[in-house]
Write a protein that holds these residues in place. Structure first.
Motif, PDB file in Angstrom:
ATOM      1  N   CYS A 101      81.365  75.454  55.910  1.00  0.00           N
ATOM      2  CA  CYS A 101      81.687  75.257  57.325  1.00  0.00           C
ATOM      3  C   CYS A 101      82.865  76.151  57.720  1.00  0.00           C
ATOM      4  O   CYS A 101      83.501  76.773  56.867  1.00  0.00           O
ATOM      5  N   VAL A 102      83.135  76.200  59.027  1.00  0.00           N
ATOM      6  CA  VAL A 102      84.314  76.907  59.537  1.00  0.00           C
ATOM      7  C   VAL A 102      85.431  75.890  59.758  1.00  0.00           C
ATOM      8  O   VAL A 102      85.210  74.819  60.336  1.00  0.00           O
ATOM      9  N   LEU A 103      86.624  76.228  59.290  1.00  0.00           N
ATOM     10  CA  LEU A 103      87.782  75.347  59.398  1.00  0.00           C
ATOM     11  C   LEU A 103      88.848  75.967  60.283  1.00  0.00           C
ATOM     12  O   LEU A 103      89.034  77.187  60.288  1.00  0.00           O
ATOM     13  N   ASP A 104      89.546  75.135  61.016  1.00  0.00           N
ATOM     14  CA  ASP A 104      90.744  75.578  61.722  1.00  0.00           C
ATOM     15  C   ASP A 104      91.836  75.819  60.683  1.00  0.00           C
ATOM     16  O   ASP A 104      91.939  75.080  59.695  1.00  0.00           O
ATOM     17  N   ILE A 105      92.633  76.876  60.889  1.00  0.00           N
ATOM     18  CA  ILE A 105      93.718  77.176  59.953  1.00  0.00           C
ATOM     19  C   ILE A 105      95.040  77.065  60.712  1.00  0.00           C
ATOM     20  O   ILE A 105      95.473  78.014  61.380  1.00  0.00           O
ATOM     21  N   PRO A 106      95.689  75.910  60.665  1.00  0.00           N
ATOM     22  CA  PRO A 106      96.957  75.753  61.367  1.00  0.00           C
ATOM     23  C   PRO A 106      98.060  76.555  60.687  1.00  0.00           C
ATOM     24  O   PRO A 106      97.890  77.110  59.600  1.00  0.00           O
ATOM     25  N   VAL A 107      99.225  76.579  61.340  1.00  0.00           N
ATOM     26  CA  VAL A 107     100.323  77.450  60.892  1.00  0.00           C
ATOM     27  C   VAL A 107     100.748  77.130  59.467  1.00  0.00           C
ATOM     28  O   VAL A 107     100.954  78.038  58.651  1.00  0.00           O
ATOM     29  N   LEU A 133     100.509  75.648  45.438  1.00  0.00           N
ATOM     30  CA  LEU A 133      99.046  75.706  45.409  1.00  0.00           C
ATOM     31  C   LEU A 133      98.430  74.319  45.602  1.00  0.00           C
ATOM     32  O   LEU A 133      97.396  74.167  46.259  1.00  0.00           O
ATOM     33  N   HIS A 134      99.072  73.317  45.011  1.00  0.00           N
ATOM     34  CA  HIS A 134      98.572  71.949  45.160  1.00  0.00           C
ATOM     35  C   HIS A 134      98.644  71.518  46.622  1.00  0.00           C
ATOM     36  O   HIS A 134      97.705  70.894  47.149  1.00  0.00           O
ATOM     37  N   LEU A 135      99.748  71.850  47.306  1.00  0.00           N
ATOM     38  CA  LEU A 135      99.879  71.503  48.720  1.00  0.00           C
ATOM     39  C   LEU A 135      98.831  72.250  49.548  1.00  0.00           C
ATOM     40  O   LEU A 135      98.246  71.682  50.485  1.00  0.00           O
ATOM     41  N   LEU A 136      98.571  73.505  49.204  1.00  0.00           N
ATOM     42  CA  LEU A 136      97.543  74.279  49.908  1.00  0.00           C
ATOM     43  C   LEU A 136      96.195  73.564  49.844  1.00  0.00           C
ATOM     44  O   LEU A 136      95.514  73.382  50.863  1.00  0.00           O
ATOM     45  N   VAL A 137      95.816  73.128  48.650  1.00  0.00           N
ATOM     46  CA  VAL A 137      94.537  72.438  48.482  1.00  0.00           C
ATOM     47  C   VAL A 137      94.547  71.111  49.222  1.00  0.00           C
ATOM     48  O   VAL A 137      93.549  70.725  49.858  1.00  0.00           O
ATOM     49  N   MET A 138      95.660  70.392  49.183  1.00  0.00           N
ATOM     50  CA  MET A 138      95.739  69.126  49.889  1.00  0.00           C
ATOM     51  C   MET A 138      95.609  69.320  51.403  1.00  0.00           C
ATOM     52  O   MET A 138      94.987  68.500  52.091  1.00  0.00           O
ATOM     53  N   GLU A 139      96.171  70.397  51.920  1.00  0.00           N
ATOM     54  CA  GLU A 139      96.063  70.671  53.354  1.00  0.00           C
ATOM     55  C   GLU A 139      94.628  70.948  53.770  1.00  0.00           C
ATOM     56  O   GLU A 139      94.235  70.677  54.911  1.00  0.00           O
ATOM     57  N   LEU A 140      93.824  71.494  52.861  1.00  0.00           N
ATOM     58  CA  LEU A 140      92.420  71.755  53.170  1.00  0.00           C
ATOM     59  C   LEU A 140      91.647  70.465  53.458  1.00  0.00           C
ATOM     60  O   LEU A 140      90.599  70.495  54.101  1.00  0.00           O
ATOM     61  N   ARG A 141      92.169  69.339  52.997  1.00  0.00           N
ATOM     62  CA  ARG A 141      91.487  68.056  53.229  1.00  0.00           C
ATOM     63  C   ARG A 141      91.507  67.660  54.695  1.00  0.00           C
ATOM     64  O   ARG A 141      90.606  66.979  55.171  1.00  0.00           O
ATOM     65  N   SER A 142      92.562  68.045  55.414  1.00  0.00           N
ATOM     66  CA  SER A 142      92.815  67.460  56.730  1.00  0.00           C
ATOM     67  C   SER A 142      92.503  68.369  57.907  1.00  0.00           C
ATOM     68  O   SER A 142      92.583  67.924  59.057  1.00  0.00           O
ATOM     69  N   VAL A 143      92.155  69.648  57.660  1.00  0.00           N
ATOM     70  CA  VAL A 143      91.942  70.550  58.789  1.00  0.00           C
ATOM     71  C   VAL A 143      90.576  70.288  59.431  1.00  0.00           C
ATOM     72  O   VAL A 143      89.612  69.949  58.743  1.00  0.00           O
ATOM     73  N   PRO A 144      90.476  70.434  60.749  1.00  0.00           N
ATOM     74  CA  PRO A 144      89.210  70.121  61.437  1.00  0.00           C
ATOM     75  C   PRO A 144      88.133  71.173  61.207  1.00  0.00           C
ATOM     76  O   PRO A 144      88.419  72.351  61.012  1.00  0.00           O
ATOM     77  N   VAL A 145      86.879  70.706  61.223  1.00  0.00           N
ATOM     78  CA  VAL A 145      85.718  71.591  61.138  1.00  0.00           C
ATOM     79  C   VAL A 145      85.368  72.059  62.550  1.00  0.00           C
ATOM     80  O   VAL A 145      85.375  71.270  63.501  1.00  0.00           O
ATOM     81  N   LEU A 146      85.049  73.346  62.705  1.00  0.00           N
ATOM     82  CA  LEU A 146      84.781  73.929  64.018  1.00  0.00           C
ATOM     83  C   LEU A 146      83.318  74.351  64.148  1.00  0.00           C
ATOM     84  O   LEU A 146      82.683  74.725  63.161  1.00  0.00           O
ATOM     85  N   PRO A 147      82.771  74.330  65.384  1.00  0.00           N
ATOM     86  CA  PRO A 147      81.351  74.662  65.605  1.00  0.00           C
ATOM     87  C   PRO A 147      81.119  76.164  65.730  1.00  0.00           C
ATOM     88  O   PRO A 147      80.654  76.645  66.765  1.00  0.00           O
ATOM     89  N   LEU A 148      81.439  76.908  64.691  1.00  0.00           N
ATOM     90  CA  LEU A 148      81.265  78.359  64.718  1.00  0.00           C
ATOM     91  C   LEU A 148      80.166  78.797  63.753  1.00  0.00           C
ATOM     92  O   LEU A 148      80.236  79.846  63.130  1.00  0.00           O
ATOM     93  N   TYR A 149      79.141  77.967  63.666  1.00  0.00           N
ATOM     94  CA  TYR A 149      78.038  78.204  62.740  1.00  0.00           C
ATOM     95  C   TYR A 149      76.749  78.344  63.528  1.00  0.00           C
ATOM     96  O   TYR A 149      76.510  77.615  64.502  1.00  0.00           O
ATOM     97  N   LEU A 150      75.925  79.290  63.118  1.00  0.00           N
ATOM     98  CA  LEU A 150      74.635  79.498  63.759  1.00  0.00           C
ATOM     99  C   LEU A 150      73.537  79.301  62.719  1.00  0.00           C
ATOM    100  O   LEU A 150      73.306  80.166  61.881  1.00  0.00           O
ATOM    101  N   PRO A 151      72.854  78.131  62.739  1.00  0.00           N
ATOM    102  CA  PRO A 151      71.798  77.899  61.743  1.00  0.00           C
ATOM    103  C   PRO A 151      70.588  78.782  62.016  1.00  0.00           C
ATOM    104  O   PRO A 151      70.285  79.111  63.163  1.00  0.00           O
ATOM    105  N   LEU A 152      69.889  79.157  60.953  1.00  0.00           N
ATOM    106  CA  LEU A 152      68.664  79.943  61.077  1.00  0.00           C
ATOM    107  C   LEU A 152      67.500  79.135  60.523  1.00  0.00           C
ATOM    108  O   LEU A 152      67.610  78.534  59.452  1.00  0.00           O
ATOM    109  N   PRO A 153      66.378  79.115  61.221  1.00  0.00           N
ATOM    110  CA  PRO A 153      65.227  78.326  60.758  1.00  0.00           C
ATOM    111  C   PRO A 153      64.572  78.956  59.540  1.00  0.00           C
ATOM    112  O   PRO A 153      64.572  80.182  59.367  1.00  0.00           O
ATOM    113  N   ALA A 154      64.000  78.119  58.694  1.00  0.00           N
ATOM    114  CA  ALA A 154      63.234  78.618  57.548  1.00  0.00           C
ATOM    115  C   ALA A 154      61.846  79.079  57.972  1.00  0.00           C
ATOM    116  O   ALA A 154      61.283  79.995  57.367  1.00  0.00           O
TER     117      ALA A 154
END
Length: 255
Positions: A101-107, A133-154
């Motif tokens: 997915c696409v994630l928001d990357i805050p400051v 590095l541990h804090l970096l990974v922990m921050e990845l838990r809380s960032v919002p998912v953004l609708p910047l994805y375009l699905p393609l049909p099979a």
């Protein structure tokens, strides 16, 4: 499919993650490959387009794409790109996003990614670098998912229509015209498209136009040209839809 993991030794057994900085010129393409690790792709400048068999993500600055391990993907650069990428130790994956997915990357997360560049994999638990590095990974838990994805049909018939739409985003074919091209009813077209992509065709085309427009804006194209080339009747109509979707005007998006 190549396994592009010359990075396989980057994530030490005790390291929560590893980060790299790589810059690319406009138009550069990293051919299809996969990684054994989950990966965050983030651009300080420029736009990344990440394509998989199931769809594509367009990733402007302040956003990042999260890829699950072993996902075949191709990366294209729009504008000169300063890419920063993070590979995550598999032991942390159960607590992170379970789909690409696409994630928001805050400051804070941005600064952690930048600070993680160059940390060696042979670090000891409890050191400053390990905690960063541990804090970096922990921050990845809380960032919002953004609708910047375009699905393609099979479905090959629908996929061809989607590919044509991406090649010619200014075309104005109606759903009825698209259905006639396939020799099916509009009702069947709607049902198939929704089943294959999770979206109605009109919504999908709108999403495609906006994400393709991001790539053009990253090249420095004029807003009026981008608007007309992507099926909008005027710059104001495009700007209104863009602001509704991204909460900022297209002229300010990359400033």
């Amino acid at each position: 499919m190549a396994d592009a993991t010359p990075y396989q030794d980057l994530v030490g057994s005790d390291a929560p993650a590893a980060a790299l900085a790589i810059d690319y010129p406009h138009g550069h393409v990293i051919p299809p490959h996969r990684h054994a690790y989950a990966q965050l792709l983030y651009a300080l400048e420029g736009v990344l387009t990440v394509e998989t068999q199931d769809g594509r993500w367009v990733v402007p600055p302040t956003r990042g794409v999260w890829l699950q391990p072993d996902v075949d993907h191709q990366v294209s650069m729009r504008g000169d790109v300063k890419m920063r990428t993070v590979f995550v130790n598999p032991t942390f994956l159960p607590n992170l996003q379970q789909h690409s997915c696409v994630l928001d990357i805050p400051v804070l997360l941005r600064e952690l990614i930048v600070s993680a560049i160059g940390i060696t994999p042979d670090l000891q638990v409890g050191t400053r670098d390990w905690h960063l590095l541990h804090l970096l990974v922990m921050e990845l838990r809380s960032v919002p998912v953004l609708p910047l994805y375009l699905p393609l049909p099979a479905d090959s018939r629908l996929r061809e229509i989607c590919q044509q739409t991406m090649l010619y985003p200014d075309e104005q074919n109606t759903v009825q015209q698209q259905a006639e091209l396939l020799g099916i009813s509009t009702r069947t077209f709607h049902r198939l498209f929704l089943r294959e992509t999770g979206m109605r065709y009109g919504h999908w085309r709108q999403q495609a136009r906006l994400l393709l427009a991001l790539e053009s804006l990253a090249r420095g194209d004029k807003v009026i040209d981008v608007a007309l080339e992507h099926g909008y009747s005027s710059q104001s109509a495009f700007a209104a839809m863009f602001k509704k979707h991204f909460d900022i005007s297209p002229s300010r998006f990359f400033s």
